[in-house]
Design a protein around this motif. Sequence first.
Motif, PDB file in Angstrom:
ATOM      1  N   ARG A  33       0.828  -1.209   0.000  1.00 50.72           N
ATOM      2  CA  ARG A  33       0.000   0.000   0.000  1.00 50.72           C
ATOM      3  C   ARG A  33       0.861   1.257   0.000  1.00 50.72           C
ATOM      4  O   ARG A  33       0.396   2.354  -0.301  1.00 50.72           O
ATOM      5  CB  ARG A  33      -0.919   0.008   1.229  1.00 50.72           C
ATOM      6  CG  ARG A  33      -2.126   0.923   1.067  1.00 50.72           C
ATOM      7  CD  ARG A  33      -3.049   0.795   2.252  1.00 50.72           C
ATOM      8  NE  ARG A  33      -2.414   1.192   3.496  1.00 50.72           N
ATOM      9  CZ  ARG A  33      -2.958   2.019   4.391  1.00 50.72           C
ATOM     10  NH1 ARG A  33      -4.148   2.529   4.166  1.00 50.72           N
ATOM     11  NH2 ARG A  33      -2.341   2.319   5.508  1.00 50.72           N
ATOM     12  N   LEU A  34       2.156   1.095   0.324  1.00 46.23           N
ATOM     13  CA  LEU A  34       3.053   2.246   0.356  1.00 46.23           C
ATOM     14  C   LEU A  34       3.409   2.689  -1.056  1.00 46.23           C
ATOM     15  O   LEU A  34       3.664   1.870  -1.940  1.00 46.23           O
ATOM     16  CB  LEU A  34       4.329   1.893   1.124  1.00 46.23           C
ATOM     17  CG  LEU A  34       4.176   1.613   2.623  1.00 46.23           C
ATOM     18  CD1 LEU A  34       5.507   1.153   3.198  1.00 46.23           C
ATOM     19  CD2 LEU A  34       3.674   2.855   3.340  1.00 46.23           C
ATOM     20  N   SER A  35       3.455   3.983  -1.271  1.00 45.35           N
ATOM     21  CA  SER A  35       3.861   4.557  -2.554  1.00 45.35           C
ATOM     22  C   SER A  35       4.259   6.003  -2.312  1.00 45.35           C
ATOM     23  O   SER A  35       3.728   6.673  -1.424  1.00 45.35           O
ATOM     24  CB  SER A  35       2.713   4.483  -3.560  1.00 45.35           C
ATOM     25  OG  SER A  35       3.009   5.238  -4.718  1.00 45.35           O
ATOM     26  N   LEU A  36       5.197   6.495  -3.133  1.00 48.45           N
ATOM     27  CA  LEU A  36       5.598   7.894  -2.987  1.00 48.45           C
ATOM     28  C   LEU A  36       4.485   8.841  -3.409  1.00 48.45           C
ATOM     29  O   LEU A  36       4.309   9.906  -2.826  1.00 48.45           O
ATOM     30  CB  LEU A  36       6.849   8.170  -3.828  1.00 48.45           C
ATOM     31  CG  LEU A  36       8.156   7.581  -3.305  1.00 48.45           C
ATOM     32  CD1 LEU A  36       9.288   7.936  -4.257  1.00 48.45           C
ATOM     33  CD2 LEU A  36       8.458   8.104  -1.902  1.00 48.45           C
ATOM     34  N   ALA A  37       3.718   8.473  -4.429  1.00 44.81           N
ATOM     35  CA  ALA A  37       2.725   9.421  -4.947  1.00 44.81           C
ATOM     36  C   ALA A  37       1.379   8.794  -5.285  1.00 44.81           C
ATOM     37  O   ALA A  37       0.378   9.494  -5.342  1.00 44.81           O
ATOM     38  CB  ALA A  37       3.287  10.101  -6.201  1.00 44.81           C
ATOM     39  N   GLU A  38       1.351   7.510  -5.517  1.00 49.05           N
ATOM     40  CA  GLU A  38       0.118   6.902  -6.023  1.00 49.05           C
ATOM     41  C   GLU A  38      -0.878   6.648  -4.887  1.00 49.05           C
ATOM     42  O   GLU A  38      -0.542   6.010  -3.892  1.00 49.05           O
ATOM     43  CB  GLU A  38       0.433   5.579  -6.717  1.00 49.05           C
ATOM     44  CG  GLU A  38      -0.787   4.950  -7.370  1.00 49.05           C
ATOM     45  CD  GLU A  38      -0.431   3.673  -8.107  1.00 49.05           C
ATOM     46  OE1 GLU A  38      -0.947   3.476  -9.215  1.00 49.05           O
ATOM     47  OE2 GLU A  38       0.374   2.875  -7.575  1.00 49.05           O
ATOM     48  N   PRO A  39      -2.132   7.091  -5.056  1.00 49.69           N
ATOM     49  CA  PRO A  39      -3.150   6.701  -4.077  1.00 49.69           C
ATOM     50  C   PRO A  39      -3.426   5.195  -4.167  1.00 49.69           C
ATOM     51  O   PRO A  39      -3.654   4.665  -5.247  1.00 49.69           O
ATOM     52  CB  PRO A  39      -4.380   7.509  -4.503  1.00 49.69           C
ATOM     53  CG  PRO A  39      -3.877   8.582  -5.398  1.00 49.69           C
ATOM     54  CD  PRO A  39      -2.670   8.001  -6.075  1.00 49.69           C
ATOM     55  N   ARG A  40      -3.362   4.546  -3.057  1.00 50.62           N
ATOM     56  CA  ARG A  40      -3.683   3.115  -2.979  1.00 50.62           C
ATOM     57  C   ARG A  40      -4.521   2.885  -1.733  1.00 50.62           C
ATOM     58  O   ARG A  40      -4.505   3.693  -0.803  1.00 50.62           O
ATOM     59  CB  ARG A  40      -2.411   2.256  -2.910  1.00 50.62           C
ATOM     60  CG  ARG A  40      -1.501   2.390  -4.119  1.00 50.62           C
ATOM     61  CD  ARG A  40      -0.237   1.558  -3.945  1.00 50.62           C
ATOM     62  NE  ARG A  40       0.665   1.701  -5.091  1.00 50.62           N
ATOM     63  CZ  ARG A  40       1.854   1.116  -5.190  1.00 50.62           C
ATOM     64  NH1 ARG A  40       2.294   0.361  -4.184  1.00 50.62           N
ATOM     65  NH2 ARG A  40       2.600   1.293  -6.258  1.00 50.62           N
ATOM     66  N   GLY A  41      -5.238   1.805  -1.719  1.00 53.18           N
ATOM     67  CA  GLY A  41      -6.048   1.521  -0.547  1.00 53.18           C
ATOM     68  C   GLY A  41      -6.168   0.035  -0.304  1.00 53.18           C
ATOM     69  O   GLY A  41      -5.907  -0.778  -1.198  1.00 53.18           O
TER      70      GLY A  41
END
Length: 353
Positions: A33-41
């Motif tokens: 779920r971690l990302s520098l910029a991308e929304p994830r859920g």
Amino acid sequence: MNPIVKRMLGSSLARALAHPSSVDDYLALIDDRLSLAEPRGRVVHAVRQTPDSVTLAIEPNSNWRGHHAGQHVLVGLTLDGARHSRCFSIASAPDEPLIEITVKRNGAGRVSNYLVDQAQRGQLLYLSPAEGDFCPRSQAPAKALLLSAGSGITPVMSVLRTWLSHGASTDIVFLHYARAPVDMIYADELEALAAEHARLQSITVFTGAGGARLDAAALDAQVPDLAERETWLCGPAGFMDTAETLIAARSSAPLHREQFAASRRASAHGQGAVQFLKSDIAASGEHGSLLEIAEDAGLSPPYGCRMGICHACKCHIAEGTVRDLRTDRVRQVRDTDLQLCIHAAAGDVAIDF
């Protein structure tokens, strides 16, 4: 993610050290779920209110910038090694910590059907920023009609939840059309809200159980003071067109409709030839949207909602004559970016793909 850590990981040095992979690739080893910029859920709850739908509560990561009532989001997931996406209305109110969407089974829809059958707690989903202008203004009207059919209830539900959570004193008629009680989502919640809020009147018409479809007589009987009400409308194209005509004849108050382009899209009948320049492939433009023609030709252009909402399929058109499937407007284009899913050939078309 801590902003300082994110800034460090987003530095040119961190990106260089991660090369040829990306920083996100390494973050995924810790938590996908971690990302520098991308929304994830990640799915927190998966509730199947009806046999052909699932309601998902999604906890977004820190890249999610929130939404307004009535907006939609592009939801992606990885199937067979490739990411597939589909657009869904957000049903939750903006100030709720979780994003809620309801997914209905959709013919051959790969994403929708997968989520209905297999989505469960812990499922990772890729999200787009929220989009759409089906949003109530900050000041709720004195009187409102929320009118929906089928899965069109979801954005309207978000509007209702937002008003009620903000303590709005709006006089609301929530009129929904469903085929049968088994197809009705949010039935229990609507009943509870109507019992709690004296100024909310919830009316559900089951058309498969002898209930009449929306017409002038029904609308006059159910909403006799329609002329005083601002309306928010969402549902299948035929329902929305009927409703808009009926309302326009009875009221000059503002009417807001969720303009899901796909639901209004005409059948894609084209003409001429389509040339995919970079692939050196030619195809007939007679059947399908430009996106469907590309796929039938064995190509894989990016796409998302296939409704004209997300712009994921936007592609450069070198030149040609195209028809907008939402409006039937035919126009000559040159050196233009177009959404392939909502345009058909109306003559020869050359696409840089």
